[in-house]
Every structure is written in structure tokens, then in C-alpha cells.
Design a protein around this motif. Structure first.
Motif, mmCIF file in Angstrom:
data_model
loop_
_atom_site.group_PDB
_atom_site.id
_atom_site.type_symbol
_atom_site.label_atom_id
_atom_site.label_comp_id
_atom_site.label_asym_id
_atom_site.label_seq_id
_atom_site.Cartn_x
_atom_site.Cartn_y
_atom_site.Cartn_z
ATOM 1 N N MET A 41 -2.644 -3.939 -9.515
ATOM 2 C CA MET A 41 -3.394 -3.400 -8.206
ATOM 3 C C MET A 41 -2.985 -3.486 -7.215
ATOM 4 O O MET A 41 -1.861 -4.511 -7.505
ATOM 5 N N ALA A 42 -1.845 -2.380 -6.790
ATOM 6 C CA ALA A 42 -1.205 -2.198 -5.789
ATOM 7 C C ALA A 42 -1.744 -2.421 -4.379
ATOM 8 O O ALA A 42 -3.036 -2.654 -4.212
ATOM 9 N N ILE A 43 -0.757 -3.702 -3.810
ATOM 10 C CA ILE A 43 -1.092 -4.154 -2.842
ATOM 11 C C ILE A 43 -0.147 -4.248 -1.391
ATOM 12 O O ILE A 43 1.081 -3.153 -1.785
ATOM 13 N N ASN A 44 -0.421 -3.260 -0.325
ATOM 14 C CA ASN A 44 -0.036 -3.344 0.695
ATOM 15 C C ASN A 44 0.679 -4.469 0.993
ATOM 16 O O ASN A 44 -0.302 -5.021 1.934
ATOM 17 N N ARG A 45 1.967 -4.718 1.020
ATOM 18 C CA ARG A 45 2.330 -6.344 2.270
ATOM 19 C C ARG A 45 3.242 -5.574 3.817
ATOM 20 O O ARG A 45 3.676 -6.201 4.277
ATOM 21 N N VAL A 46 2.835 -4.107 3.881
ATOM 22 C CA VAL A 46 3.145 -3.853 5.242
ATOM 23 C C VAL A 46 2.264 -4.376 6.180
ATOM 24 O O VAL A 46 1.401 -4.772 6.363
ATOM 25 N N PRO A 47 3.188 -5.871 7.561
ATOM 26 C CA PRO A 47 2.716 -6.189 8.834
ATOM 27 C C PRO A 47 1.094 -5.500 9.151
ATOM 28 O O PRO A 47 1.527 -4.311 9.589
ATOM 29 N N VAL A 48 0.076 -5.671 9.011
ATOM 30 C CA VAL A 48 -0.895 -5.552 9.812
ATOM 31 C C VAL A 48 -1.002 -4.606 10.881
ATOM 32 O O VAL A 48 -1.153 -3.533 11.276
ATOM 33 N N LEU A 49 -0.349 -5.869 11.965
ATOM 34 C CA LEU A 49 -0.040 -5.452 14.361
ATOM 35 C C LEU A 49 1.259 -3.613 13.674
ATOM 36 O O LEU A 49 0.779 -3.403 14.363
ATOM 37 N N LYS B 248 -5.016 6.548 8.446
ATOM 38 C CA LYS B 248 -5.721 5.791 9.052
ATOM 39 C C LYS B 248 -7.392 5.274 8.716
ATOM 40 O O LYS B 248 -7.280 4.415 8.605
ATOM 41 N N ALA B 249 -7.670 7.009 7.976
ATOM 42 C CA ALA B 249 -8.504 6.159 7.444
ATOM 43 C C ALA B 249 -8.562 5.693 5.982
ATOM 44 O O ALA B 249 -9.231 4.625 5.288
ATOM 45 N N LYS B 250 -7.645 5.744 5.401
ATOM 46 C CA LYS B 250 -7.549 4.768 3.949
ATOM 47 C C LYS B 250 -7.017 3.952 4.651
ATOM 48 O O LYS B 250 -7.132 2.637 4.039
ATOM 49 N N PHE B 251 -6.231 3.291 5.815
ATOM 50 C CA PHE B 251 -5.681 1.977 5.994
ATOM 51 C C PHE B 251 -6.965 1.059 6.787
ATOM 52 O O PHE B 251 -6.997 -0.385 6.018
ATOM 53 N N ILE B 252 -7.706 1.571 7.175
ATOM 54 C CA ILE B 252 -8.973 0.756 7.995
ATOM 55 C C ILE B 252 -10.126 0.593 6.704
ATOM 56 O O ILE B 252 -10.445 -0.798 6.817
ATOM 57 N N TYR B 253 -9.942 1.528 5.872
ATOM 58 C CA TYR B 253 -10.562 1.195 4.788
ATOM 59 C C TYR B 253 -10.760 0.312 3.230
ATOM 60 O O TYR B 253 -11.266 -0.274 2.701
ATOM 61 N N GLY B 254 -9.255 0.460 3.223
ATOM 62 C CA GLY B 254 -8.053 -0.449 2.546
ATOM 63 C C GLY B 254 -8.947 0.832 0.626
ATOM 64 O O GLY B 254 -8.546 -0.268 0.187
ATOM 65 N N VAL B 255 -8.347 1.447 0.895
ATOM 66 C CA VAL B 255 -8.739 2.441 -0.431
ATOM 67 C C VAL B 255 -7.172 3.072 -0.432
ATOM 68 O O VAL B 255 -6.383 3.557 0.765
ATOM 69 N N LEU B 256 -7.058 3.276 -1.522
ATOM 70 C CA LEU B 256 -5.483 4.242 -1.670
ATOM 71 C C LEU B 256 -5.602 5.392 -2.244
ATOM 72 O O LEU B 256 -6.999 6.195 -2.166
ATOM 73 N N GLU B 257 -4.565 6.059 -2.119
ATOM 74 C CA GLU B 257 -4.388 6.955 -2.489
ATOM 75 C C GLU B 257 -5.409 8.002 -3.398
ATOM 76 O O GLU B 257 -6.701 9.009 -3.020
ATOM 77 N N LYS B 258 -5.195 7.784 -4.310
ATOM 78 C CA LYS B 258 -5.718 8.056 -5.593
ATOM 79 C C LYS B 258 -7.738 7.633 -5.874
ATOM 80 O O LYS B 258 -8.411 9.041 -5.404
ATOM 81 N N PRO B 259 -8.254 6.834 -5.650
ATOM 82 C CA PRO B 259 -9.737 6.514 -5.279
ATOM 83 C C PRO B 259 -10.391 7.472 -3.806
ATOM 84 O O PRO B 259 -11.419 8.090 -3.482
ATOM 85 N N PHE B 260 -9.318 7.469 -2.792
ATOM 86 C CA PHE B 260 -9.875 8.602 -1.402
ATOM 87 C C PHE B 260 -9.654 9.718 -2.096
ATOM 88 O O PHE B 260 -10.481 10.485 -1.703
ATOM 89 N N ARG B 261 -9.023 10.379 -2.604
ATOM 90 C CA ARG B 261 -9.100 11.463 -3.597
ATOM 91 C C ARG B 261 -10.416 12.063 -4.019
ATOM 92 O O ARG B 261 -10.650 13.655 -3.996
ATOM 93 N N ASN B 262 -10.750 11.149 -4.740
ATOM 94 C CA ASN B 262 -11.618 11.505 -5.207
ATOM 95 C C ASN B 262 -13.097 11.027 -4.745
ATOM 96 O O ASN B 262 -13.728 11.958 -4.684
ATOM 97 N N TYR B 263 -12.958 10.428 -3.428
ATOM 98 C CA TYR B 263 -13.804 10.491 -2.437
ATOM 99 C C TYR B 263 -13.768 11.838 -1.913
ATOM 100 O O TYR B 263 -15.535 11.912 -1.633
#
Length: 197
Positions: free
Chosen positions: A1-9, A51-66
Motif C-alpha cells: 500500500m502506498a503511504i504519504n509520508r509528507v508532514p500534514v501541516l 486537495k480532494a485527494k488529500f482530505i479524503y486520503g484517496v490515491l490517484e487511481k481510485p480517485f479516477r475511478n470515482y
């Protein structure tokens, strides 16, 4: 699973988001260095998608499917997309106040603590429907973790499209949310413009 390790702030600052949208009480005192730089139309569209991807915690491929699913549905594509993102199980658990942030809600679902209509569901992207009853498992309710969470989220406003009993850690979906009920600072029309190119 891909994990986003960029600090949230840091990520909030770059996207121009308030950390409170994610359920985080911290504030960044730093200023964005490129604040006065002109952004192209594509840049604006991309930022809204990020923004939308970051807020909901969705990666690119699932977001595209949505987006593809939302496009096939009746009605406005942008509103359908936001409704689908809002009806994800991890987001619903967050909205009900059973987790402090969406990331924590995702973990709660992953750890098999959540029941939907009496059945255990451990898929964060599970789509809830009208009338679904979401609750924390009986044996998990006594955990100190949930007592702490309820203490923190007790004063949080619950959206009008759900009924919640925080004492029992249980909630019901009254109806699917419309765009007016979703308080996420995202301009979904720009996302639709980006994908429809």
C-alpha cells in the motif's frame, strides 16, 4: 500500500487548507514562499484535485475511478463525486465522531472495529447507503481509545444527513448528503474540468 509520508501541516500549507478540515487542532505559523506567484488554469484545477485527494486520503487511481463512476451517474458529475467521497466508510466514521481524523478512522476500520448493519466491514472505501447502521463492535467500546476520542469529538457538529449516539458509539445514515451538506472547501467543478480534457 502506498503511504504519504509528507508532514500534514506542510501539505496543508502548500494546498492552502486549514488543518481543522482534517480534524487537526494545530496551526502552522510559517508562510508559503510562493504565495504571490500567478497560477495557471491547469494549476488551479490540479490543486483542487490534490486537495480532494488529500482530505479524503484517496490515491490517484481510485480517485479516477470515482470520477468515472460519478460521470456515468445521473445528475451533476462534480456533486456525484463529492457525495461518493463523503459516503466512504472511513469518512462516515470520522463524521460521526468515532475518530479524531480521517486517517484514524481508516485505521479503526482496518482493525475490524466497525460493524455496518451488524456485519464486520474492514474496507475503508466501502460505500454506505441510506438506512445503514454504523457502530463500533461491542468488545471494542470499552477501550480507553474510544473514551479519549469521544472526549475530543464530543463538541463536533454532526452533519444533518446522519443520526449519531456517541455514548453508544452508533450512528444511522438518514439520507445521502447533497453538495450543500458537505462542508469541504473543494471546487469540484475544477476537478471535472481537469478530467474532462
Amino acid at each position: 500500500m502506498a503511504i504519504n509520508r509528507v508532514p500534514v501541516l506542510k501539505r496543508c500549507r502548500s494546498l492552502g487548507l486549514e488543518p481543522m478540515v482534517l480534524g487537526i487542532d494545530k496551526k502552522s505559523r510559517r508562510e508559503l514562499k510562493r504565495a504571490n506567484r500567478k497560477v495557471s488554469e491547469y494549476g488551479l484545477q490540479l490543486r483542487e484535485k490534490q486537495k480532494a485527494k488529500f482530505i479524503y486520503g484517496v490515491l490517484e487511481k481510485p480517485f479516477r475511478n470515482y470520477y468515472v463512476k460519478a460521470d456515468r451517474m445521473k445528475g451533476m458529475t462534480g456533486e456525484n463525486l463529492m457525495t461518493m467521497l463523503e459516503c466512504r466508510l472511513d469518512n462516515v466514521v470520522f463524521r460521526m465522531g468515532m475518530a479524531r481524523t480521517r486517517r484514524e478512522a481508516r485505521q479503526v476500520v482496518d482493525h475490524k472495529h466497525v460493524l455496518v448493519n451488524g456485519k464486520q466491514v474492514n474496507i475503508p472505501s466501502f460505500q454506505v447507503k441510506t438506512g445503514d447502521v454504523i457502530e463500533i463492535k461491542e468488545k471494542c467500546r470499552g477501550y480507553q481509545r474510544y473514551k479519549d476520542i469521544v472526549e475530543v469529538t464530543g463538541g463536533r457538529l454532526v452533519p444533518e444527513w446522519m443520526d449519531v449516539d456517541l455514548e453508544a458509539l452508533k450512528g444511522t445514515i438518514k439520507q445521502l448528503p447533497t453538495r450543500e451538506m458537505i462542508d469541504v472547501p473543494v471546487d469540484e467543478m475544477l476537478i471535472v474540468e481537469l478530467y474532462s480534457k
